[in-house]
Design a protein around this motif. Structure first.
Motif, PDB file in Angstrom:
ATOM      1  N   THR A 145      15.548  17.782   3.002  1.00 26.36           N
ATOM      2  CA  THR A 145      15.181  17.700   4.414  1.00 26.36           C
ATOM      3  C   THR A 145      13.699  17.411   4.618  1.00 26.36           C
ATOM      4  N   ASP A 146      12.877  17.671   3.601  1.00 21.85           N
ATOM      5  CA  ASP A 146      11.462  17.305   3.704  1.00 21.85           C
ATOM      6  C   ASP A 146      11.299  15.791   3.788  1.00 21.85           C
ATOM      7  N   ILE A 147      12.290  15.092   3.260  1.00 22.62           N
ATOM      8  CA  ILE A 147      12.300  13.626   3.351  1.00 22.62           C
ATOM      9  C   ILE A 147      13.005  13.183   4.627  1.00 22.62           C
ATOM     10  N   SER A 148      14.219  13.690   4.838  1.00 24.21           N
ATOM     11  CA  SER A 148      15.019  13.197   5.968  1.00 24.21           C
ATOM     12  C   SER A 148      14.417  13.559   7.316  1.00 24.21           C
ATOM     13  N   PHE A 149      13.721  14.701   7.417  1.00 28.29           N
ATOM     14  CA  PHE A 149      13.104  15.100   8.681  1.00 28.29           C
ATOM     15  C   PHE A 149      11.579  14.990   8.665  1.00 28.29           C
ATOM     16  N   GLY A 150      11.007  14.640   7.527  1.00 30.81           N
ATOM     17  CA  GLY A 150       9.551  14.616   7.407  1.00 30.81           C
ATOM     18  C   GLY A 150       8.994  13.252   7.039  1.00 30.81           C
ATOM     19  N   ILE A 151       9.016  12.941   5.743  1.00 29.94           N
ATOM     20  CA  ILE A 151       8.395  11.708   5.262  1.00 29.94           C
ATOM     21  C   ILE A 151       9.128  10.472   5.762  1.00 29.94           C
ATOM     22  N   GLY A 152      10.460  10.477   5.657  1.00 31.76           N
ATOM     23  CA  GLY A 152      11.237   9.289   6.032  1.00 31.76           C
ATOM     24  C   GLY A 152      10.985   8.813   7.448  1.00 31.76           C
ATOM     25  N   PRO A 153      11.098   9.674   8.463  1.00 32.40           N
ATOM     26  CA  PRO A 153      10.844   9.224   9.831  1.00 32.40           C
ATOM     27  C   PRO A 153       9.442   8.675  10.051  1.00 32.40           C
ATOM     28  N   ARG A 154       8.462   9.210   9.342  1.00 34.21           N
ATOM     29  CA  ARG A 154       7.089   8.727   9.516  1.00 34.21           C
ATOM     30  C   ARG A 154       6.909   7.329   8.946  1.00 34.21           C
ATOM     31  N   ILE A 155       7.527   7.070   7.808  1.00 35.23           N
ATOM     32  CA  ILE A 155       7.464   5.718   7.244  1.00 35.23           C
ATOM     33  C   ILE A 155       8.216   4.745   8.146  1.00 35.23           C
ATOM     34  N   ASN A 156       9.394   5.129   8.574  1.00 29.49           N
ATOM     35  CA  ASN A 156      10.181   4.248   9.447  1.00 29.49           C
ATOM     36  C   ASN A 156       9.480   3.974  10.776  1.00 29.49           C
ATOM     37  N   ALA A 157       8.738   4.961  11.268  1.00 28.64           N
ATOM     38  CA  ALA A 157       8.113   4.830  12.592  1.00 28.64           C
ATOM     39  C   ALA A 157       7.056   3.739  12.621  1.00 28.64           C
ATOM     40  N   VAL A 158       6.424   3.466  11.500  1.00 29.20           N
ATOM     41  CA  VAL A 158       5.311   2.511  11.478  1.00 29.20           C
ATOM     42  C   VAL A 158       5.761   1.144  11.968  1.00 29.20           C
ATOM     43  N   SER A 159       6.839   0.606  11.393  1.00 27.06           N
ATOM     44  CA  SER A 159       7.297  -0.720  11.827  1.00 27.06           C
ATOM     45  C   SER A 159       7.919  -0.670  13.212  1.00 27.06           C
ATOM     46  N   ARG A 160       8.512   0.467  13.575  1.00 23.82           N
ATOM     47  CA  ARG A 160       9.120   0.586  14.899  1.00 23.82           C
ATOM     48  C   ARG A 160       8.073   0.506  16.002  1.00 23.82           C
ATOM     49  N   ILE A 161       6.880   1.010  15.730  1.00 23.30           N
ATOM     50  CA  ILE A 161       5.828   1.050  16.745  1.00 23.30           C
ATOM     51  C   ILE A 161       4.836  -0.103  16.589  1.00 23.30           C
ATOM     52  N   TYR A 162       4.363  -0.324  15.372  1.00 22.02           N
ATOM     53  CA  TYR A 162       3.336  -1.342  15.162  1.00 22.02           C
ATOM     54  C   TYR A 162       3.920  -2.708  14.799  1.00 22.02           C
ATOM     55  N   GLY A 163       5.167  -2.729  14.329  1.00 21.97           N
ATOM     56  CA  GLY A 163       5.731  -3.986  13.846  1.00 21.97           C
ATOM     57  C   GLY A 163       5.341  -4.240  12.411  1.00 21.97           C
ATOM     58  N   GLU A 164       4.058  -4.299  12.156  1.00 21.80           N
ATOM     59  CA  GLU A 164       3.522  -4.539  10.824  1.00 21.80           C
ATOM     60  C   GLU A 164       3.509  -3.242  10.029  1.00 21.80           C
ATOM     61  N   ALA A 165       4.174  -3.233   8.866  1.00 22.69           N
ATOM     62  CA  ALA A 165       4.304  -2.002   8.082  1.00 22.69           C
ATOM     63  C   ALA A 165       3.761  -2.138   6.667  1.00 22.69           C
ATOM     64  N   SER A 166       3.055  -3.219   6.380  1.00 28.11           N
ATOM     65  CA  SER A 166       2.579  -3.442   5.021  1.00 28.11           C
ATOM     66  C   SER A 166       1.661  -2.329   4.539  1.00 28.11           C
ATOM     67  N   PHE A 167       0.916  -1.721   5.456  1.00 26.59           N
ATOM     68  CA  PHE A 167      -0.025  -0.693   5.005  1.00 26.59           C
ATOM     69  C   PHE A 167       0.690   0.539   4.449  1.00 26.59           C
ATOM     70  N   CYS A 168       1.986   0.681   4.744  1.00 20.14           N
ATOM     71  CA  CYS A 168       2.728   1.813   4.186  1.00 20.14           C
ATOM     72  C   CYS A 168       2.833   1.719   2.666  1.00 20.14           C
ATOM     73  N   VAL A 169       2.906   0.516   2.143  1.00 17.94           N
ATOM     74  CA  VAL A 169       2.937   0.364   0.688  1.00 17.94           C
ATOM     75  C   VAL A 169       1.621   0.863   0.097  1.00 17.94           C
ATOM     76  N   GLU A 170       0.526   0.530   0.751  1.00 19.24           N
ATOM     77  CA  GLU A 170      -0.773   1.038   0.312  1.00 19.24           C
ATOM     78  C   GLU A 170      -0.823   2.560   0.432  1.00 19.24           C
ATOM     79  N   LEU A 171      -0.273   3.101   1.499  1.00 17.36           N
ATOM     80  CA  LEU A 171      -0.248   4.550   1.688  1.00 17.36           C
ATOM     81  C   LEU A 171       0.478   5.245   0.542  1.00 17.36           C
ATOM     82  N   LEU A 172       1.559   4.658   0.064  1.00 14.43           N
ATOM     83  CA  LEU A 172       2.370   5.290  -0.976  1.00 14.43           C
ATOM     84  C   LEU A 172       1.842   5.046  -2.387  1.00 14.43           C
ATOM     85  N   THR A 173       0.963   4.075  -2.561  1.00 12.63           N
ATOM     86  CA  THR A 173       0.557   3.707  -3.926  1.00 12.63           C
ATOM     87  C   THR A 173      -0.939   3.819  -4.197  1.00 12.63           C
ATOM     88  N   SER A 174      -1.757   3.897  -3.155  1.00 13.86           N
ATOM     89  CA  SER A 174      -3.215   3.926  -3.354  1.00 13.86           C
ATOM     90  C   SER A 174      -3.667   5.247  -3.974  1.00 13.86           C
TER      91      SER A 174
END
Length: 849
Positions: free
Chosen positions: A312-341
């Protein structure tokens, strides 16, 4: 049925009779006999002292041997499949990547904008960096803009990569259904390797390789892999082929795999379950060290106040935040940097940006859900198998989320669409959006049956994206519902809640949680256990409107409460200071609901037991799933035993004796209860405490919901309900209309306001019938002005609609006929409720949904 009231100053808008939201069907899992030694076997392998409930759940879900249990619960006892079990497609993919490495080619990863696509891209980005030098710009990635582009390859994106001298594209979580774009890439001199998990096309696309688990037999342990898991298997194959090259262990990728797997709601069996298990083990290490492998993931966990040790830390926590980026900003490429930098400051800034997107997503989702619900309230869903709605103002980014909510609420596949840019080939205005399924209905099959009407489509049986010309929307809606009826028959799908166990509040807590946790990680095919608690009530109810990190309101709410029942231990002596030794209490939450949604009285509830291990949020709690009035109907042998009324003072009234018939002596009884009805509305009869310790109803009802409310109140007060109303006086519909017209003329002439309650009481009708009468007045030439306090009426020569259009004689006659029919129906209902035997009423009330 209920009446939707829409108001506009100066006129009354249309009121339309609509179907209530369907109530979920609760289905208790059948409890078959288990092997006598099974509980002991589970105890030995898991180390739990007496896992009775956990053992029963495991048995019910097909885990019935020591070997199966070890493989299910212990990742170390499971042997994952080799990536080369994908066969020659994997061989071809690895060979082409090795060739590209040897030739110093430039490779592009083509991902997707949801959580599975983002983590897939991150896995390939991190994994392929071990073989391709990023510093020499031999590796890049591309993710479409969700608000401007659709899933899959696109001509525009391919042109951009060709300009960067890319010669090989590796897709992840996409590409299986893009034959035209693949052909275009080849014309640009770019070869394509597809790694994906979505439905395969009939003809294999002309690619170097297509690694897709849907090509495997259904029983294969990798058959349910999501996009991120397929990407991981591709990297794993490369690690095995060139073992001397990588400098970082493959195991560093599994936390990303777990995030994508759980966020994408795939069936967690076989290798999916194994990867999710070891991924969660890796995930929880990020907050246990000052130098986490993924500082971005650590920051996301901090922001969502999770420890990373629960699915549930993923399904109610991390997952919605990653999904929200493209839903709001459209551009989600920076999420890859967030997960790997590795840059902690950069990761913190990006995580904050994702957190803000999630807050905005909640607000948008809440707003669109309200609009969708409003549309559904104006429609007759009695013959609708697939819900299809469109609004040009809806933001495309949240349509999938809302479609999922609507599908669960109404128990029917749901497709939500919004207006898109015109088709460049022919100029047609397009609509596009998302589809979500429910109750194991194959949505992909339904939608693909209308492929001739679609301009774009992709997905899997439970979720899909699509686009089509706006002019074909009505045809599409009719055709997909016809296809549904052909496949599913006349019976419509309904929302269901599968209940796993009957428990009491006293059983909630650490011990039961540890047993339920044996099933984790849960997902499709292995859902979170649902617990039924009967004859309980709520205390300390409150709701909170959530805010973002900047203090702004997000339009999202949650109700908190203490769940109580009588299951405490009277003999333990541990609650000596409590005024009621037998009451047990347990904290809980109901997301998306106000405190008013948790009324007083006795209820049966379905909940999920959860535990948040974050240091600032550590506690066991329940998440409320569904609620309904309590009944004594046995759900199971154990549930029936727990529902037996207590013999202590103030015990709940037996369901066999809760309704008393005093209708024959109603006249004398009503004389002593006039005060109780002083403030009662016409459509809600007064209930009065009498000297014989019962609650009496002194006004004849018109709706079953009235009875249900009284039943709840009787249960709360632990007293029987006495029906003490007189025989209803017949209302001639024409006389009622004549009276309403006379009152309207008087109120118009004198400019006097009147309350709805007083007007309904004068006419002797309920509020719903009054609504139809006001519509008829508006069609007859009256301006009906309704406020929260009163109703004002005035007359105009030419009756107009709320849009200024003059009403026709046909419209006036139609609305008047509706009012007259409602008056007649109301009288019929009152006659029935007066004449029906108590036994019939009691039985019918308990059967009401």
């Amino acid at each position: 049925m209920k009446v939707l009231a829409l108001q506009k100053r100066g006129h009354v808008k249309e009121r339309v009779a609509v179907v209530d939201e369907p109530r979920a069907d609760w289905r208790l899992a059948e409890e078959g006999a288990i092997a006598p030694e099974w509980i002991e076997t589970v105890a030995q392998i898991t180390g739990l002292p007496c896992p009775d409930q956990g053992a029963r759940l495991l048995w019910a879900r097909g885990i019935r041997s020591a070997e199966a249990l070890r493989g299910f619960c212990l990742p170390s006892a499971y042997t994952p499949a080799s990536p080369f079990e994908f066969g020659e497609e994997m061989d071809w993919a690895v060979a082409r990547l090795v060739k590209a490495r040897d030739r110093d080619e430039k490779i592009a990863i083509w991902g997707d904008f949801d959580a599975d696509g983002i983590t897939s891209t991150a896995v390939l980005w991190d994994g392929l960096q071990q073989f391709f030098d990023v510093d020499l710009e031999r590796l890049t990635y591309f993710i479409p803009n969700r608000l401007k582009e659709s899933h899959g390859l696109s001509i525009v994106g391919l042109d951009q990569l060709a300009a960067q001298n890319v010669t090989l594209i590796v897709t992840c979580d996409t590409g299986s259904t893009n034959p035209a774009e693949i052909a275009y890439a080849q014309s640009l001199g770019i070869e394509v390797i597809v790694s994906d998990h979505h439905t395969l096309p009939d003809a294999r696309p002309d690619v170097v390789a297509i690694v897709n688990p849907r090509a495997l037999p259904r029983e294969h342990s990798m058959a349910n892999l999501s996009g991120v898991a397929v990407a991981y298997k591709l990297v794993e194959a490369l690690y095995e082929t060139l073992p001397e090259v990588p400098s970082r262990p493959l195991s560093e990728l599994v936390d990303l795999v777990a995030i994508g797997l759980i966020a994408d709601l795939v069936e967690l069996t076989g290798d999916c379950r194994y990867l999710a298990q070891i991924g969660i083990e890796q995930l929880q290490t990020h907050l246990k060290t000052a130098h986490p492998v993924r500082p971005g993931v650590a920051q996301l966990l901090k922001l969502c106040r999770r420890a990373g040790d629960r699915p549930t830390d993923i399904s109610f926590g991390i997952g919605p935040r990653i999904n929200a980026v493209s839903r709001i900003y459209g551009e989600a490429s920076f999420c890859v940097e967030l997960l790997t930098s590795k840059d902690r400051d950069r990761c913190q800034a990006l995580a904050e940006k994702a957190e803000l997107a999630n807050a905005r997503r909640k607000a948008l989702q809440s707003d669109v859900l309200k609009q969708v619900t409003h549309q559904l309230e104006t429609r007759d869903l009695s013959t609708t198998g697939v819900i299809v709605l469109c609004d040009p103002q809806w933001p495309v980014g949240v349509l999938g989320l809302v479609a999922g909510q609507v599908a669960q609420r109404y128990g029917r596949p749901t497709i939500l669409l919004t207006q898109d840019m015109p088709d460049e080939s022919n100029g047609d205005v397009l609509v596009r959006g998302s589809a979500r399924s429910v109750n194991q209905i194959d949505l992909y099959d339904l939608v693909s049956s209308q492929a001739h009407l679609l301009s774009g489509f992709g997905g899997h049986p439970f979720a899909a994206g699509l686009s089509l010309p706006a002019k074909d929307l009505s045809m599409f809606q009719a055709a997909i519902n016809q296809q549904y009826r052909q496949k599913m028959g006349a019976e419509l799908s309904a929302p269901t809640v599968q209940v796993d166990l009957c428990v009491t509040v006293a059983e909630l807590g650490q011990s039961l949680f540890q047993e339920l946790k044996l099933l984790e990680p849960c997902g499709m095919g292995n859902p979170v256990p649902k617990l039924l608690i009967q004859n309980c009530w709520f205390e300390n109810v409150w709701h909170q409107k959530l805010k973002d990190r900047m203090g702004g309101k997000v339009g999202y709410i949650k109700a908190s409460f203490q769940l109580c029942d009588e299951s405490g231990d009277d003999e333990s002596g541990s609650n000596e200071s409590s005024p009621d030794l037998s009451d047990s209490k347990f904290p809980g939450l109901w997301w998306g609901h106000y405190k008013e949604d948790l009324p007083p009285g006795r209820w049966d509830v379905v909940v999920e037991l959860d535990y948040n291990s974050h240091p600032k949020s550590r506690r066991y709690e329940v998440r409320l799933i569904d609620i309904r009035p309590t009944t004594a109907t046995a759900v199971s042998a154990e549930g029936a035993k727990r529902s037996e009324p207590s013999t202590r003072k103030g015990a709940a009234v037996s369901q066999d004796a809760w309704l008393i018939d005093r209708r024959s002596s109603a006249g004398s009884i009503r004389n002593g209860s006039a005060n109780g009805a002083a403030n009662a509305a016409v459509n809600s009869a007064s209930i009065v405490d009498d000297i014989e310790e019962s609650l009496q109803v002194d006004r004849c009802p018109t709706l079953w919901t009235d009875f249900q409310l009284w039943q709840h109140q009787a249960g709360q007060s632990r007293k029987p309900l006495a029906l003490a109303y007189s025989s209803p006086v017949e209302n001639n519909p024409i006389d009622t209309w004549t009276m309403l017209l006379g009152l309207a003329k008087f109120l118009s002439r004198t400019s006097q306001p009147v309350t709805r309650e007083r007007l309904a009481a004068k006419l002797g009708v309920c509020d719903r019938t009054l609504e139809l009468g006001l519509i008829a007045l508006a069609r007859a030439g009256f301006v009906v002005d309704i406020s929260a306090i009163d109703v004002r009426l005035s007359f105009e020569e030419k009756p107009r609609s709320s849009h200024g259009e003059i009403h026709s004689e046909t419209e006036r006659r139609a609305t008047l006929a509706q009012f007259l029919a409602a008056v007649q129906e109301e009288h019929f209902r009152r006659q029935y409720f007066y004449q029906a035997p108590v036994s019939a009423l009691q039985s019918a009330i308990l059967r009401q949904p």
